[in-house]
Design an enzyme around this catalytic site. Structure first.
Site, PDB file in Angstrom:
ATOM      1  CG  HIS A  95      40.232 -17.632 -40.624  1.00 24.58           C
ATOM      2  ND1 HIS A  95      39.279 -16.992 -39.869  1.00 24.58           N
ATOM      3  CD2 HIS A  95      39.907 -17.378 -41.913  1.00 24.58           C
ATOM      4  CE1 HIS A  95      38.400 -16.395 -40.672  1.00 24.58           C
ATOM      5  NE2 HIS A  95      38.777 -16.610 -41.918  1.00 24.58           N
ATOM      6  NE  ARG A 144      33.657 -16.019 -51.239  1.00 24.97           N
ATOM      7  CZ  ARG A 144      33.734 -15.404 -50.065  1.00 24.97           C
ATOM      8  NH1 ARG A 144      34.789 -14.668 -49.770  1.00 24.97           N
ATOM      9  NH2 ARG A 144      32.742 -15.521 -49.191  1.00 24.97           N
ATOM     10  CG  HIS A 194      38.712 -20.347 -45.998  1.00 20.06           C
ATOM     11  ND1 HIS A 194      39.535 -19.294 -46.386  1.00 20.06           N
ATOM     12  CD2 HIS A 194      37.740 -19.776 -45.204  1.00 20.06           C
ATOM     13  CE1 HIS A 194      39.105 -18.168 -45.840  1.00 20.06           C
ATOM     14  NE2 HIS A 194      38.020 -18.425 -45.132  1.00 20.06           N
ATOM     15  CD  GLU A 227      41.321 -14.063 -42.711  1.00 20.97           C
ATOM     16  OE1 GLU A 227      41.427 -14.841 -43.680  1.00 20.97           O
ATOM     17  OE2 GLU A 227      40.256 -13.471 -42.421  1.00 20.97           O
ATOM     18  CG  ASP A 275      35.236 -10.752 -45.765  1.00 26.24           C
ATOM     19  OD1 ASP A 275      36.455 -10.999 -45.677  1.00 26.24           O
ATOM     20  OD2 ASP A 275      34.397 -11.596 -46.117  1.00 26.24           O
TER      21      ASP A 275
END
Length: 345
Positions: A175, A80, A105, A312, A245
């Site tokens: 990703h 973000r 993204h 990632e 996350d």
């Protein structure tokens, strides 16, 4: 293996294809230039059989209809950008809002949703190029990006190379959604994860970084030893509240270096396989597929939340807004190069 004819189509005025690369040990990947995506990744198991360890779809039409960030290159800026704006050299730029008030993204049509140009294909590698024009999704500068996938032994190597003609922001990552038992083979609660980091990046209630780095000691972020994912995935500590996350600050993240070393960042175990993630990036963002929708995948099995996990390797999230974080601005005549390797054991 997926039929290459199912990817033979014009999209965005460019030809899309599916390309197979293979190592001497039998590690095999199918790559499409739509989004520079990994469509399949077949890994030799201990018993000699091959297992496809990434989520995905069997036809290009399915990918186009169900764009969900599976296995593609996220950019110009992965993660973000808070409030969809940033100041670069005193000038304020506004980006596309595609995640509430924020940019996610790279905007509505990030690099994962573009047709890349195929530069070169060999038996074990493919190089893909994309020119992101000045003003795309609000980002300044014409940015050239080359991503090269190379399979060697049981390694999948991803090499990133970028340059720009104006100062701009960059943060690229792949990703890929992994399930080491095989795509469509249940959830990843029975996997184990180790992240080799002493520090993490705390997020606020909006899943935005708070601009500091804290020790993992005494928190659920402490995965310095191999940890069953089931023991952590539902912990209320994590930013999304629906699973992991979160970002870890890898050792050496605050050391200025033009050529950062390739170092072991994470280890994932599941089924018969172990996967090591090696990278030159300073951050490991782990995402446990919390928002995976109920799509039917390549195996004909329905996907669902937490059926895969993403490791990632990237720059720090929202780095342009936080002076403590490593620089995420690229300037003209500056080379931007990184590498991530997924090694299967």
């Amino acid at each position: 293996m997926i039929n290459e004819k199912s990817f033979d189509k014009l999209v965005q005025g460019k030809q899309v294809g599916l390309y197979t690369i293979e190592s001497a040990t039998g590690l095999k990947a199918q790559i499409t230039n739509y989004g520079a995506k990994i469509v399949t990744l077949f890994v030799p198991q201990a018993d000699g059989t091959l297992v496809d360890v990434v989520l995905g779809f069997s036809t290009l039409d399915e990918w186009l209809a169900q764009e969900v960030y599976f296995n593609g290159i996220n950019g110009r800026v992965a993660g973000r950008i808070s409030y969809a704006q940033a100041e670069i050299d005193g000038q304020l730029y506004h980006f596309t809002q595609n995640s509430g008030e924020h940019t996610l993204h790279g905007g509505t049509h990030g690099f994962n949703d573009k047709v890349w140009d195929v530069q070169e294909v060999t038996a074990n590698s493919i190089s893909l190029h994309y020119l992101s024009p000045d003003g795309e999704e609000g980002f300044p500068g014409n940015m050239h990006v080359v991503v090269r996938y190379v399979v060697e032994g049981n390694d999948l190597n991803i090499y990133y190379d970028a340059n720009t003609d104006q100062p701009t922001i960059i943060n690229l990552t792949n990703h890929a959604y992994f399930n080491l038992k095989g795509e469509g083979q249940g959830d990843i609660h029975d996997h184990s994860l180790q992240v080799l980091a002493d520090e993490y990046i705390p997020y606020d209630e909006k899943t935005l970084p708070m601009g500091c780095v804290l020790p993992v000691e005494g928190t659920p972020m402490d995965m310095r030893q191999l940890t069953p994912i089931a023991d952590r995935i539902d912990d209320a500590f994590f930013a999304s509240g629906l699973g992991i996350d979160n970002g870890w600050a890898l050792p050496g993240w605050n050391e200025a270096c033009d050529n950062p070393p390739l170092r072991l960042a994470a280890i994932l175990k599941g089924g018969q396989l172990t996967m090591e993630t090696w990278t030159t990036f300073p951050c490991m963002q782990v995402y446990s597929g919390n928002y995976v929708e109920h799509h039917t995948g390549k195996s004909g099995t329905e996907y669902f939340p937490q059926c895969a996990i993403c490791l990632e390797a990237e720059l720090f999230p929202d780095a342009v807004h936080h002076p403590l974080f490593p620089n995420a601005i690229i300037r003209p005549h500056q080379k931007w190069q990184h590498q991530t390797t997924y090694r299967f054991i």
